[in-house]
Every structure is written in C-alpha cells, then in structure tokens.
Design a protein around this motif. Structure first.
Motif, short mmCIF file in Angstrom:
data_model
loop_
_atom_site.label_atom_id
_atom_site.label_comp_id
_atom_site.label_asym_id
_atom_site.label_seq_id
_atom_site.Cartn_x
_atom_site.Cartn_y
_atom_site.Cartn_z
N ASN A 13 36.05 -27.47 4.79
CA ASN A 13 35.53 -27.31 3.41
C ASN A 13 36.76 -27.61 2.53
N GLY A 74 34.91 -18.34 -0.10
CA GLY A 74 35.65 -17.73 1.01
C GLY A 74 36.67 -18.67 1.63
N ASN A 199 22.97 -21.08 -2.42
CA ASN A 199 23.53 -21.69 -1.20
C ASN A 199 22.54 -21.39 -0.07
N ARG A 218 25.23 -24.90 -3.12
CA ARG A 218 24.91 -25.09 -4.53
C ARG A 218 26.06 -25.86 -5.19
N GLY A 227 32.49 -20.51 3.48
CA GLY A 227 33.04 -19.25 3.98
C GLY A 227 32.20 -18.03 3.63
N THR A 228 31.74 -17.97 2.38
CA THR A 228 30.93 -16.82 1.99
C THR A 228 29.60 -16.85 2.76
#
Ligand SMILES: N[C@@H](CCC[C@H](N)C(=O)O)C(=O)O
Length: 321
Positions: A13, A74, A199, A218, A227-228
């Motif tokens: 990411n 994240g 997301n 999103r 990560g989140t």
C-alpha cells in the motif's frame, strides 16, 4: 518550490510521505492527485503528511488518491511511525491523527530484516451512524446478509475510525473480483447507503489464526492492502469465531501483516504490525500547481521486500490449491 518526498509502503500500500516543517501553503489535494497518477513514476495510493503537533510527537494527515481526506490509515501510520522514530531516535512515539493520538512502536522484523512497526488502531465503533451507513431501522450490522449488497455474503460494518464494510466470503469471491468491484464501486458512488463512501473488504478464512483480505478502498479502488481494513477484518473474524488467539496473520495481495486483537472488559484493543518500507527519496519541483520530478535515490529495501512477497505467494498457493 522544491519539495522533498519519501516513497514508502506497508504491504504494498504505497504512499508519498511529505514532512511539512512549517505552514508552506501547498495545495496538498492537488499534489496528492498528481503524485498518485499511475502513469507518473508508478503513482501511489495516497499522500501522507507529517506535520508538527502540539499534543504528540507528530501529526499525520492522509490524502487519498482522489483528493479526499481519510481519518486514518494503518499501513501509512506504520511508515509515518518509522519516519518519526528514526528522526527523533526513539523506539516509541505518539502520533496525532484526525480522531485520536495513537501509540506506535518499533518491533522485531515480521520477516527477515524488514523494518517493522506496530500501530494502535482506535477508536472502534459499530454504530452505523459512525460510518455512516444507512440501513432502514438498523443501528448496527453484524455478520448479516443484506439483499441489496449480496444474497449470500454476510457483512459487518465498523469504523476504526475510517469506515469499513467487511464480508466473510468463499474462495470464488476471491478468485473472481467482479462482485466486490461492483458492490464497492456502487457504495462509493452517489448512493443511499454510504453517502461518504466506504472501504469494502472480502475476507477468506484460512486457518484458526490466518485470514486473507482484499480491499477496495474508498478514494482509491483496489489496493494491495489496507491496514485498517485488515485489522477490522481480524476483529470481525475473532468476534465470529472464525479465528482464535490474540495474534492473527492477515495475508493480502501485497504481503502479510499481523493483527493483535485483545478484549478488556468488553472493550477491544487492536494493533497492526507490519513492514514500513522506504522505496526511495524524491525531489520534485512544485510550481503553478504542477509537479515535476527532479531527482530520486532508490533504496535497496524493495529487493528485500520482494523476498517477503515470494514467501507470501508460496504460502497463499498452499491454501488456494
Ligand atoms: N490504506 C489505508 C486506508 C486509507 C484511507 C481509506 N482509503 C479511507 O478513505 O478510509 C490503511 O492502510 O488503513
């Protein structure tokens, strides 16, 4: 004006990280849109801003590829954690984010010599109003089928605090991305359910402490990892008894992370542990709202990360065949 950027990634990411030491009046939204353009230097998934903070060691802001601002990130926070800890020569720091000050820490490598950091993921809310997600008279959505989303995928909604819709799926929904693509594109367009977008993650259970997660983000689209989303997916998988234990390994198209999921007196405590890789250092000229890349120094860290990717691919092949 000359601007120094660092290209970083967590599980593939990818972000440009920019530390603004003073109020430089740069148009960050415009910068993010140009920097994330895939046809320029490979693009990125977002722009991470590291800013001075009055209440923490630094402040992070996250601008998505489309210019929208996210409340949390994240994978990005791990990269900011590394930047701040190395600069201040400390192993633990507090980073201010949009809704919380979060503890970040240097950790033992998750794979060979990969620089690894853990970041706290908080606050957590299951109230649909926190995303927001509008579903007739519902206040929360826990592992339930919603006909407008899918006839057979159970979804859970959670904010951490950015909004996530998480479906536990069978392998066919991982092998073929079209259902996820269509649903996520719909929920991130002008729609009655998620006015601010969401997301959307599909989670494939693998073993009692391993899952695979793919996320349509999103403001970005499909990314290698979010990560989140991976941390929220580890939480939902724990709550639904799909996995057990406090440390869940989460594979993703860009690598793997570990998510710590603990419960104290009905409150969940989440953290995300994974690589914080520096791809290169860049200098750009930013004037009249146009970006021009002037110079770059590429590090050796991606070569090291590629080994981790080979390991992940082999590991995933053993689940999917
Ligand atoms: N990739 C991030 C999340 C970035 C923000 C997201 N697209 C949103 O708008 O909520 C992560 O690693 O958490």
């Amino acid at each position: 004006m000359k601007v120094q950027l660092v290209k970083v990634h967590g599980s593939g990411n990818t972000f440009y990280l920019y530390e603004a030491l003073y109020d430089d009046k740069l148009d960050y939204v415009n910068m993010a849109k140009q920097l994330c353009n895939p046809s320029i230097n490979g693009g990125a998934d977002g722009l991470l801003l590291v800013l001075p903070s009055d209440i923490a060691d630094a402040k992070m802001r996250v601008i998505n590829a489309d210019g929208s601002e996210a409340s949390m990130c994240g994978n990005g926070l791990r990269c900011v954690a590394r930047h701040v800890c190395e600069k201040l020569e400390i192993d633990e720091a507090i980073i201010e984010t949009m809704h919380a000050c979060l503890t970040v820490r240097k950790e033992a490598p998750i794979f060979e010599q990969l620089p690894t950091y853990s970041v706290e993921i908080s606050p957590i809310s299951f109230e649909l109003s926190s995303l927001p997600l509008f579903l007739e008279d519902k206040q929360e959505l826990h592992h339930e089928r919603i006909a407008a989303f899918s006839e057979d995928i159970p979804f859970t909604a959670v904010s951490v605090p950015n909004p996530h819709l998480i479906g536990i799926v069978e392998k066919k929904y991982i092998e073929n991305t079209s259902h996820q693509q269509q649903l996520a594109a719909f929920l991130n367009s002008d729609n009655e359910y998620c006015p601010n977008g969401v997301n959307v993650s599909y989670v494939l259970p693998i073993s009692n402490d391993e899952i695979f997660v793919r996320t349509y983000e999103r403001g970005v689209g499909f990314t290698n990892a979010c990560g989140t989303a991976m941390t929220a997916s580890a939480l939902i998988s724990t709550m639904e008894n799909i996995v057990s234990g406090n440390l869940i390994t989460v594979y993703n198209p860009g690598g793997f992370v570990q998510c710590s999921v603990e419960q104290y007196n009905d409150k969940w405590k989440l953290s995300l542990i994974g690589n914080a890789t520096i791809v290169g250092y860049y200098e750009i000229e930013y004037s009249h709202n146009k970006i021009e890349f002037i110079d770059c120094v590429i590090t050796e860290e991606q070569v090291q990360y590629d080994k981790c990717n080979i390991y992940t691919e082999n590991r995933l092949r053993s689940f999917t065949q």
